[in-house]
Design a protein around this motif. Structure first.
Motif, PDB file in Angstrom:
ATOM      1  N   LYS A 125       0.742  -1.283  -0.005  1.00 24.34           N
ATOM      2  CA  LYS A 125       0.039  -0.041  -0.038  1.00 24.34           C
ATOM      3  C   LYS A 125       1.027   1.319   0.044  1.00 24.34           C
ATOM      4  N   TYR A 128       2.391   1.981  -3.383  1.00 25.39           N
ATOM      5  CA  TYR A 128       0.931   2.461  -4.445  1.00 25.39           C
ATOM      6  C   TYR A 128       0.699   3.813  -4.025  1.00 25.39           C
ATOM      7  N   TRP A 131       3.751   6.053  -5.517  1.00 26.86           N
ATOM      8  CA  TRP A 131       4.045   5.770  -7.122  1.00 26.86           C
ATOM      9  C   TRP A 131       2.745   5.773  -7.945  1.00 26.86           C
ATOM     10  N   GLY A 132       1.492   5.566  -7.291  1.00 26.47           N
ATOM     11  CA  GLY A 132       0.602   5.379  -8.045  1.00 26.47           C
ATOM     12  C   GLY A 132       0.238   4.192  -8.738  1.00 26.47           C
ATOM     13  N   SER A 133      -0.464   4.041  -9.671  1.00 27.04           N
ATOM     14  CA  SER A 133      -0.739   3.084 -10.631  1.00 27.04           C
ATOM     15  C   SER A 133       0.520   2.850 -11.559  1.00 27.04           C
ATOM     16  N   VAL A 136       2.909  -0.559 -11.003  1.00 27.87           N
ATOM     17  CA  VAL A 136       2.682  -1.739 -11.735  1.00 27.87           C
ATOM     18  C   VAL A 136       3.698  -2.028 -12.790  1.00 27.87           C
ATOM     19  N   ASN A 137       3.624  -0.939 -13.591  1.00 28.17           N
ATOM     20  CA  ASN A 137       4.654  -1.362 -14.643  1.00 28.17           C
ATOM     21  C   ASN A 137       5.799  -1.253 -14.319  1.00 28.17           C
TER      22      ASN A 137
END
Length: 141
Positions: A125, A128, A131-133, A136-137
């Motif tokens: 958490k 996330y 960095w935000g979404s 994921v990349n």
């Protein structure tokens, strides 16, 4: 014929769910067009292999009067689009048996979770939030 009443009910129930999905702007494309789009975005050399190994799983794959109704529908519609561009390519839609389709996501998650390298892809958490979404990349290239 004996599934007629059930099939009509499923179409009505599914139509409402699909309308809600469209209203939520999740997707307005059909499954066959999503399959074609995914294949066309790949290198031309990879497209026949991808189209020869389409897998339909999950609870939605259980809809229809027979266990092959949805896979056959997808295959026929994808082939009609594909054959306009490249006649002769075969589209093969695979699906596990009827009882396993509804739990395929859980089976795949279980296999993925048991891999030794999976813990490297975990996103906390805090990561996330920082960095935000885009995290994921970064973690799952």
């Amino acid at each position: 014929k004996k599934f007629g009443h059930t099939w009509k009910y499923l179409k009505k129930a599914c139509g409402n769910a699909l309308q809600q999905q469209r209203d939520d702007y999740l997707s307005s494309s059909t499954i066959p067009s999503l399959v074609c789009d995914a294949a066309f975005r790949c290198d031309r050399e990879q497209q026949p292999a991808l189209l020869g190994n389409v897998i339909v799983a999950g609870g939605g794959a259980c809809l229809g009067p027979t266990d092959q109704a949805l896979p056959d529908f997808i295959r026929e519609n994808v082939e009609s689009v594909i054959h306009q561009h490249t006649p002769g390519w075969r589209v093969k839609v695979l699906s596990p048996n009827f009882q396993e389709r509804s739990v395929c996501s859980w089976l795949g998650g279980s296999i993925l979770g048991s891999l030794g390298t999976f813990h490297d892809m975990w996103i906390t958490k805090d990561e996330y939030d920082e960095w935000g979404s885009a995290i994921v990349n970064r973690k799952c290239p």
